[in-house]
Design a protein around this motif. Structure first.
Motif, PDB file in Angstrom:
ATOM      1  N   UNK A 179       0.836  -1.209   0.000  1.00 27.87           N
ATOM      2  CA  UNK A 179       0.000   0.000   0.000  1.00 27.87           C
ATOM      3  C   UNK A 179       0.870   1.257   0.000  1.00 27.87           C
ATOM      4  N   UNK A 180       1.931   1.246   0.797  1.00 31.99           N
ATOM      5  CA  UNK A 180       2.827   2.419   0.839  1.00 31.99           C
ATOM      6  C   UNK A 180       3.482   2.619  -0.524  1.00 31.99           C
ATOM      7  N   UNK A 181       3.877   1.516  -1.123  1.00 34.71           N
ATOM      8  CA  UNK A 181       4.523   1.576  -2.435  1.00 34.71           C
ATOM      9  C   UNK A 181       3.562   2.143  -3.485  1.00 34.71           C
ATOM     10  N   UNK A 182       2.278   1.830  -3.304  1.00 40.67           N
ATOM     11  CA  UNK A 182       1.262   2.297  -4.262  1.00 40.67           C
ATOM     12  C   UNK A 182       0.839   3.742  -3.967  1.00 40.67           C
ATOM     13  N   UNK A 184      10.442   6.125   3.085  1.00 38.03           N
ATOM     14  CA  UNK A 184      10.518   6.304   1.633  1.00 38.03           C
ATOM     15  C   UNK A 184       9.242   6.990   1.130  1.00 38.03           C
ATOM     16  N   UNK A 185       8.089   6.484   1.610  1.00 36.23           N
ATOM     17  CA  UNK A 185       6.799   7.025   1.170  1.00 36.23           C
ATOM     18  C   UNK A 185       6.617   8.476   1.627  1.00 36.23           C
ATOM     19  N   UNK A 186       7.156   8.771   2.789  1.00 37.99           N
ATOM     20  CA  UNK A 186       7.023  10.131   3.341  1.00 37.99           C
ATOM     21  C   UNK A 186       7.633  11.184   2.412  1.00 37.99           C
ATOM     22  N   UNK A 187       8.654  10.759   1.639  1.00 36.46           N
ATOM     23  CA  UNK A 187       9.289  11.702   0.699  1.00 36.46           C
ATOM     24  C   UNK A 187       8.268  12.201  -0.332  1.00 36.46           C
ATOM     25  N   UNK A 231       5.069  12.631   0.466  1.00 39.50           N
ATOM     26  CA  UNK A 231       3.925  13.180   1.220  1.00 39.50           C
ATOM     27  C   UNK A 231       2.970  12.131   1.747  1.00 39.50           C
ATOM     28  N   UNK A 232       3.388  10.863   1.724  1.00 39.94           N
ATOM     29  CA  UNK A 232       2.493   9.793   2.202  1.00 39.94           C
ATOM     30  C   UNK A 232       2.651   9.625   3.715  1.00 39.94           C
ATOM     31  N   UNK A 233       1.504   9.631   4.405  1.00 38.25           N
ATOM     32  CA  UNK A 233       1.511   9.527   5.877  1.00 38.25           C
ATOM     33  C   UNK A 233       1.318   8.085   6.323  1.00 38.25           C
ATOM     34  N   UNK A 234       1.926   7.753   7.442  1.00 38.35           N
ATOM     35  CA  UNK A 234       1.683   6.429   8.013  1.00 38.35           C
ATOM     36  C   UNK A 234       1.616   6.555   9.535  1.00 38.35           C
ATOM     37  N   UNK A 235       0.792   5.704  10.109  1.00 38.04           N
ATOM     38  CA  UNK A 235       0.528   5.806  11.554  1.00 38.04           C
ATOM     39  C   UNK A 235       0.263   4.413  12.127  1.00 38.04           C
ATOM     40  N   UNK A 236       0.613   4.209  13.378  1.00 39.54           N
ATOM     41  CA  UNK A 236       0.274   2.969  14.080  1.00 39.54           C
ATOM     42  C   UNK A 236      -0.872   3.295  15.043  1.00 39.54           C
ATOM     43  N   UNK A 237      -1.843   2.374  15.106  1.00 44.76           N
ATOM     44  CA  UNK A 237      -3.085   2.674  15.836  1.00 44.76           C
ATOM     45  C   UNK A 237      -2.947   2.486  17.351  1.00 44.76           C
ATOM     46  N   UNK A 238      -2.013   3.191  17.949  1.00 46.25           N
ATOM     47  CA  UNK A 238      -1.919   3.202  19.410  1.00 46.25           C
ATOM     48  C   UNK A 238      -2.934   4.222  19.923  1.00 46.25           C
ATOM     49  N   UNK A 239      -4.171   3.760  20.029  1.00 47.97           N
ATOM     50  CA  UNK A 239      -5.311   4.634  20.321  1.00 47.97           C
ATOM     51  C   UNK A 239      -5.279   5.270  21.702  1.00 47.97           C
ATOM     52  N   UNK A 240      -4.567   4.607  22.657  1.00 47.03           N
ATOM     53  CA  UNK A 240      -4.619   5.124  24.028  1.00 47.03           C
ATOM     54  C   UNK A 240      -3.878   6.450  24.192  1.00 47.03           C
ATOM     55  N   UNK A 241      -3.084   6.817  23.197  1.00 45.28           N
ATOM     56  CA  UNK A 241      -2.486   8.159  23.215  1.00 45.28           C
ATOM     57  C   UNK A 241      -3.570   9.236  23.150  1.00 45.28           C
TER      58      UNK A 241
END
Ligand code: NAD
Length: 385
Positions: free
Chosen positions: A93-96, A122-125, A127-137
Motif C-alpha cells: 500500500x505504501x509503495x502504491x 521512503x513514502x514520506x518523501x 507526502x504519504x503519511x503512516x501511523x500505528x493505531x496506538x489509540x490510548x495516546x
C-alpha cells in the motif's frame, strides 16, 4: 468544503468495526472537520463475513482479495487484520502511494517492523503519511497526564507501573485463535497488551528504554479449535517486564490474559519527587493526582474530572463538561488526527504514533522475548533497530 477521502479497510473483525464506526462519525462529531471519509471497500477472506460488514457499515464495495483495495481508488489503507497480515499489505500500500494506518503491534517481529519503518520513510518523501493505531495516546486523561508531567508537577520521575489485566483466557475451554499462534501473532499478553504500555510509557515520559528484563508464562498450553481438536499454544498468557529507562526511571509492566475478575482493567501509576498519578481505564473520564505542593493536611490522591475543554479538544463542541466519553472515542479521535494530518500536511507525531514509534515498541518486545529466553537483562542498544 471538506475533502473526500476514500477508505479501504483490511479485516472484518473487532477493530474493523471500531474504525468503520469512527470514520462514519468524524464528519459530525468534529464540526470543523476538514474531511469527509468515504467507506469505499472492505476485505475479509470470508465472503459471508465481508458481505455482512459491507452492508452493516454501508461500504461501497467488498472483496475477498486484499490487493483489490490497494488497486482501487482509495486514499487510505486501514490495516486492521491479524498481526501477520500487517507486513506485506502495508508495504504494498505504501509503495502504491496510499496513506496507511496499521493496527498495533506494527508487526510480528522486529525485522518486519524495520522494513515497514523504512518503507514509511521512503513514502514520506512523496507526502504519504503512516501511523500505528496506538489509540490510548488519545485518551483525554492520559493527555492530561502528559501535560502534568511536562509542567513539572510530578518533579523527578522515579517509577512507572502498568498492570493491563484481562481474564477471558482464564477459562481453559476458550478456543484457539490466531492470537495464540506465534507465527501469526508474534506474542500474546506481551504484544497485545504490554505493547500499549510500552508505547504509553515512551509517549508520556518522552524517553527511550535502555534495558529490559522479561518473564512470561503460559498456563494453558493446549486449547481446543472449533472442532474440539487440541492445539498447542506457543505464546505467553502473562508477561512481566522490568524496564530501566535512559532517563533513569524504573518501569514495571505486567500484562495478563488470565487475571480472573478483570475484564479489561488497565492501571497506570507514576511516582515522582513532587507528585503521583493514578489512572484506571475502567474509570477513564477521571484521573487521580497527588501533589506535594498542597499543604500537608490536604495532601492525598485527588480525583480530577478530565472532561474540561481545557483538558481535551474533544470537549470543545461535542459534549458539555462533565459528560464522559467511552472507549470507541479514543479510536475516533486517533483517526481524526490521522485524517487531519493528511489533509493539512501536518506531522503524525508526537501526538500520534509514527512507524518509528511502532518500531521502537517492537524493539522492546523483541528484547523482552530475548530476555525471557536467556534469563538476563537485555540492552536495547545491543539488538537490531
Ligand atoms: N488498538 C486497539 O485497541 C486494539 C484492540 C484490539 C485489537 N487490536 C489489533 O487489531 C488487529 C486485529 O485485531 P481484532 O481484535 O480486530 O481481531 P479479529 O480476530 O476480531 O479480526 C481479525 C481480522 O483479520 C482477519 N484475518 C485473520 N487471519 C488472516 C489471514 N491470514 N489473512 C487475511 N485475513 C486474516 C480475520 O478474518 C478478521 O477479519 C490486531 O493487530 C490487534 O492487535 C488493536
Amino acid at each position: 468544503m471538506p475533502r473526500k477521502l476514500n477508505i479501504g479497510i483490511l479485516g472484518c473483525g473487532f477493530m474493523a468495526k471500531i474504525h468503520a464506526n469512527a470514520y462514519k462519525k468524524i464528519g459530525y462529531v468534529f464540526s470543523a472537520s476538514l474531511v469527509e471519509p468515504e467507506l469505499r471497500m472492505v476485505y475479509s477472506r470470508n465472503e459471508s463475513a465481508v458481505k455482512r460488514t459491507a452492508e452493516r457499515f454501508n461500504f461501497q464495495k467488498w472483496t475477498t482479495n486484499w490487493k483489490d483495495i490497494i488497486n482501487d481508488d482509495i486514499d487510505i489503507f486501514d490495516n486492521t487484520g491479524s498481526n501477520d497480515t500487517h507486513y506485506e499489505p502495508t508495504l504494498l500500500a505504501l509503495k502504491a502511494g496510499k496513506h496507511v494506518i496499521v493496527e498495533k503491534p506494527l508487526a510480528v517481529n522486529l525485522q518486519e517492523a524495520r522494513e515497514m519503518y523504512d518503507a514509511s520513510q521512503e513514502a514520506q518523501k512523496n507526502g504519504i503519511k503512516s501511523m500505528v493505531a496506538f489509540n490510548y495516546r488519545f485518551i483525554p486523561a492520559l493527555r492530561l497526564v502528559k501535560r502534568i508531567i511536562n509542567e513539572g508537577r510530578l518533579g523527578k520521575i522515579y517509577q512507572f507501573r502498568s498492570n493491563f489485566l484481562q481474564d477471558k483466557m482464564a477459562d481453559p475451554t476458550v478456543p484457539f485463535s490466531w492470537r495464540l499462534d506465534k507465527e501469526k501473532a508474534g506474542s500474546f499478553a506481551l504484544g497485545d497488551l504490554n505493547s500499549h504500555a510500552i508505547d504509553i510509557l515512551r509517549f508520556l515520559l518522552q524517553a527511550e528504554v535502555d534495558s529490559v528484563m522479561g518473564y512470561q508464562k503460559t498456563f494453558n498450553t493446549k486449547r481446543p479449535d472449533q472442532n474440539g481438536k487440541q492445539l498447542s499454544v506457543d505464546v505467553d498468557e502473562t508477561s512481566l517486564l522490568w524496564l530501566e529507562m535512559e532517563n533513569g526511571v524504573l518501569a514495571t509492566l505486567e500484562s495478563s490474559k488470565v487475571s480472573t475478575g478483570y475484564k479489561a482493567m488497565w492501571r497506570i501509576e507514576i511516582h515522582g519527587s513532587e507528585g503521583g498519578i493514578y489512572f484506571d481505564l475502567t474509570r477513564a473520564n477521571e484521573l487521580q493526582f497527588y501533589s506535594k505542593a498542597d499543604p500537608l493536611y490536604l495532601q492525598g490522591m485527588k480525583v480530577i474530572n478530565v472532561t474540561e475543554p481545557e483538558a481535551h479538544e474533544l470537549f470543545e463542541d461535542w459534549l458539555p463538561r462533565g459528560h464522559g466519553i467511552g472507549w470507541e472515542y479514543y479510536h475516533l479521535y486517533m483517526l481524526e488526527h490521522f485524517l487531519r494530518s493528511i489533509v493539512m500536511g501536518t506531522d503524525i507525531g508526537p501526538q500520534g504514533a509514527t512507524f518509528y514509534d511502532g518500531l521502537k515498541c517492537q524493539q522492546v518486545i523483541e528484547a523482552a522475548i530475548m530476555s525471557f529466553e536467556k534469563g538476563t537483562w537485555i540492552k536495547i542498544k545491543d539488538i537490531l533497530e
